[in-house]
Enzyme design. Structure first.
Site, PDB file in Angstrom:
ATOM      1  N   ALA A   3      -0.522  12.964  11.884  1.00  0.00           N
ATOM      2  CA  ALA A   3      -0.415  11.040  11.926  1.00  0.00           C
ATOM      3  C   ALA A   3       1.164  11.258  12.443  1.00  0.00           C
ATOM      4  CB  ALA A   3      -0.150  10.694  10.702  1.00  0.00           C
ATOM      5  N   ASP A  61      -3.745   0.348   5.158  1.00  0.00           N
ATOM      6  CA  ASP A  61      -3.452   0.480   5.925  1.00  0.00           C
ATOM      7  C   ASP A  61      -4.977   1.387   7.304  1.00  0.00           C
ATOM      8  OD1 ASP A  61      -2.166   1.862   8.971  1.00  0.00           O
ATOM      9  OD2 ASP A  61      -1.511   3.412   8.113  1.00  0.00           O
TER      10      ASP A  61
END
Length: 692
Positions: free
Chosen positions: A266, A420
């Site tokens: 990520a 998120d």
């Protein structure tokens, strides 16, 4: 400064201070270095009586006890015999002594030797030290120049494009739109290149921007979509060094196996599979990119400067609130101990308040600021439709489960909100052992708990009433609760309603028989919204978002991401079920508030004689809405059992965007549509009465 360099530097400084500065070498007196007469034959300072010997870690070392007989400095002097300095034989006797004209040993040569050696060591250590600073300065300059160059090009491109548009006439609207669209695409491509090269928080920012389709033109949002999966990968060697720095032990002291390549990466971290040495448990280890510690402060300043510069050249496009949110959120996301606490808290809440939901949060074993060790829970991506179809997982049920999970986070009292929830942070796994009332055969796995917020209770209740007003299309109530939720006046409440629903305001306030927000979104509606943004509505939207509370911005972000997840599932039911589930949670929130009011009227007691009518009335309205929703859920299950899964209220099909028709003929389809519309209309009336 590297630890080895600083260690050598300190040892050299200690030797110089003790044996040169404190006891200066002179031709006579007690301050010269001479060959000792003790048993070890080591070098001894005549002033402090301490001995000097070579060590494996530095050029010099001091000791209060005699050195070993085979010490290097005990066998040889600082100088070579070719220059006439004394050297000792194996018996410790001195030979080939070098003398001056008076027949005495020259102490100046010894002093120069020590000074040269010390100065050379200091210079070498300083070279290693300053080389790191020089490298950082070079890379920081390159990083800053990359951002500044793209910023200048984009600003200049937009200014030239806007000036060219102003020169066109009113009858050249298509040309104006073409110029602006091409400028959007050029600047988006330019910015994407910078974000990918810089990495770190720039990738995080790009992911956030890709979900802001209510604010940014589609050229920007679609261009940034690859950033959801295209993230940097840190080397295994850097991960090993970071583990040693943060824990004080080697990575291999704790793990018997550790994959060199990450299973996922990520913007801020990457995940490796590993096996704990003591227990043999298979775990997932989330490690922060080591470079973030070095570049995060600079990147935050560059982000802030970028948005300030954009505001300077385009005052109407004030996006400083974006950089402000990054400065607040990023330090929390970079602290994995906060993430571990969020994960434990979320798991605890759902285990108590919503145990029926198939939500799985990996157990956290331990966490450091840059390291997180958790149970290994893997699954497929939510957009992997072939995986769901091959395991007979109902996509409609997946969509409904996601709606329940995130509505519980928003409206559940005491629930933390995951801010998120993009596609990379959610996975689905086939689980045939589940046998609950909803007949789900899957688990939803939720990752990345770094960005969380708590919604204050008054805001949560006003937000629930706002959604009930939107579902009902009640404009006066919309205005009231938009003011309570976001502090937005009546002049901008249509804009906020569109932003929060992702729909054209005409559909938000349309009549019940027209479908309202429960009507599937068509391509013409998306086109009209994009046109409105290009015609100046985006200016009002940017200014409005700069005024609302930061928690509202994160709620908007969560809404956008969950909407995108639902669209990626290509369900057969459209948004109807989503809004019915939303209405259930909103009604539950309103009902709990009514209970508090009733309890207050009864002096803290709920079941008093005067409260009975109020309590029964509130309970009855809640039950009636719940019954309507349960009937709708039952009807959906019956429809699937009869093979009528293709039916929607005019919504898109799972593929091709074509309208679905039930295989019972046109009369059967019209009859089913009318039945559902009657149910929805009656439910809306009940919701309106209960909310008022």
């Amino acid at each position: 400064m590297p630890s080895q360099t600083s260690f050598a530097l300190r040892r050299l400084q200690q030797t110089l201070n003790q044996h040169v500065s404190n006891a200066p070498l002179r031709r006579s007196g007690t301050g010269r270095i001479r060959v000792g007469t003790n048993a070890s034959g080591s070098w001894t300072c005549a002033s402090c009586r301490s001995q000097l010997s070579a060590s494996s870690s530095s050029s010099f070392s001091t000791s209060a006890s005699p050195t070993a007989p085979n010490s290097t400095l005990a066998r040889r002097s600082f100088t070579s015999s070719s220059k006439g300095y004394s050297s000792q034989n194996s018996n410790g006797s001195s030979s080939n002594s070098h003398s001056n004209t008076n027949g005495k040993q020259n102490p100046n040569r010894t002093r120069r030797t020590v000074l040269y050696a010390t100065t050379g060591g200091l210079a070498t250590a300083g070279l290693f030290t300053f080389s790191d600073d020089i490298k950082y300065t070079y890379e920081a300059t390159e990083r800053t120049g990359r951002v500044a160059s793209a910023l200048v090009k984009c600003v200049n491109d937009y200014r030239q494009t806007l000036n060219a548009r102003d020169k066109l006439g009113e009858d050249e609207q298509e040309e104006k739109a073409r110029l602006l669209n091409e400028c959007h695409q050029r600047c988006a491509d330019r910015t994407l290149e910078v974000l990918e090269k810089s990495g770190g928080i720039f990738i995080k920012l790009g992911q956030h921007l890709s979900a802001m389709n209510y604010l940014l033109p589609p050229e920007w949002t679609t261009t940034f979509i690859p950033l959801q999966d295209k993230c940097p990968v840190s080397s295994f060697e850097s991960i090993e060094r970071m583990f040693l720095e943060d824990t004080g032990t080697s990575l291999w002291d704790y793990f018997s196996e550790f994959s060199r390549e990450p299973i996922g990466a990520a913007s801020l971290a990457q995940v490796h599979l590993a096996t704990i040495k003591e227990t043999g448990q298979r775990v997932a280890v989330k490690v922060q990119h080591p470079s973030l510690q070095k570049w995060a402060p600079l990147d935050m300043r560059l982000t802030s400067t970028t948005f300030k510069t954009l505001k300077y050249f385009f005052p109407e496009y004030d996006l400083e609130w974006l950089s402000s949110e990054v400065e607040i959120s990023l330090p929390k996301e970079l602290d994995f101990t906060c993430e571990a606490e969020n994960a434990r808290r979320t798991a605890s809440h759902f285990s108590v308040h919503a145990p029926q939901l198939p939500l799985l949060i990996p157990d956290v074993l331990w966490a450091k600021k840059r390291l997180l060790v958790m149970a290994c829970e893997s699954g497929a991506r939510l957009d992997d439709l072939s995986y769901m179809d091959s395991h007979n997982i109902d996509r409609d049920e997946v969509s409904a489960t996601l709606a329940r999970i995130f509505n519980e986070m928003i409206f559940g009292e005491g629930a933390p909100l995951h801010c998120d929830p993009h596609g990379g942070n959610i996975a689905i796994r086939h689980n045939p052992s589940r046998n609950n009332r909803a007949k789900t055969n899957f688990d939803i796995i939720l990752y990345d708990h770094g960005l969380y917020r708590d919604i204050p209770l008054p805001l949560r209740r006003s937000y629930a009433k706002l959604w009930l007003a939107i579902i009902d299309g009640d404009i006066p109530r919309m205005k009231t609760y938009v003011k309570e939720v976001a502090g937005i006046g009546e002049d901008k409440f249509p804009l906020f309603a569109s932003a929060i629903t992702g729909r054209d305001f005409i559909n938000v306030v349309s009549a019940t028989d027209a479908g309202g927000v429960m009507k599937p979104k068509e391509a013409s509606e998306q086109k009209s919204m994009s046109t409105a943004l290009q015609e100046g509505l985006i200016v009002d939207l940017v200014q409005m978002l700069g005024q609302v509370p930061r928690i509202i911005l994160l709620i908007l972000k969560t809404n956008d991401l969950t909407r995108a997840l639902d669209e990626s599932l290509c369900t057969s039911q459209g948004p109807v079920r989503q809004f019915l589930i939303l209405a259930r949670y909103c009604m539950r929130t309103v009902f709990n508030e009514q209970l508090e009011i009733i309890r207050g009227l009864g002096n803290g007691k709920l079941w008093t004689l005067g409260n009975v009518p109020r309590l029964v009335g509130a309970w009855w309205e809640m039950v009636r809405v719940e019954v309507k929703l349960e009937v709708f859920e039952l009807w959906l299950r019956v429809k699937r059992a009869l093979g009528l899964g293709g039916f929607t209220l005019g919504g898109p099909a799972a593929a091709g965007g074509q309208q679905q028709v039930v295989p019972v003929g046109r009369k059967g389809q019209r009859r089913l549509e009318k039945e559902v519309e009657r149910e929805v209309e009656e439910m809306r009336r009940e919701v309106k009465v209960a909310a008022v």
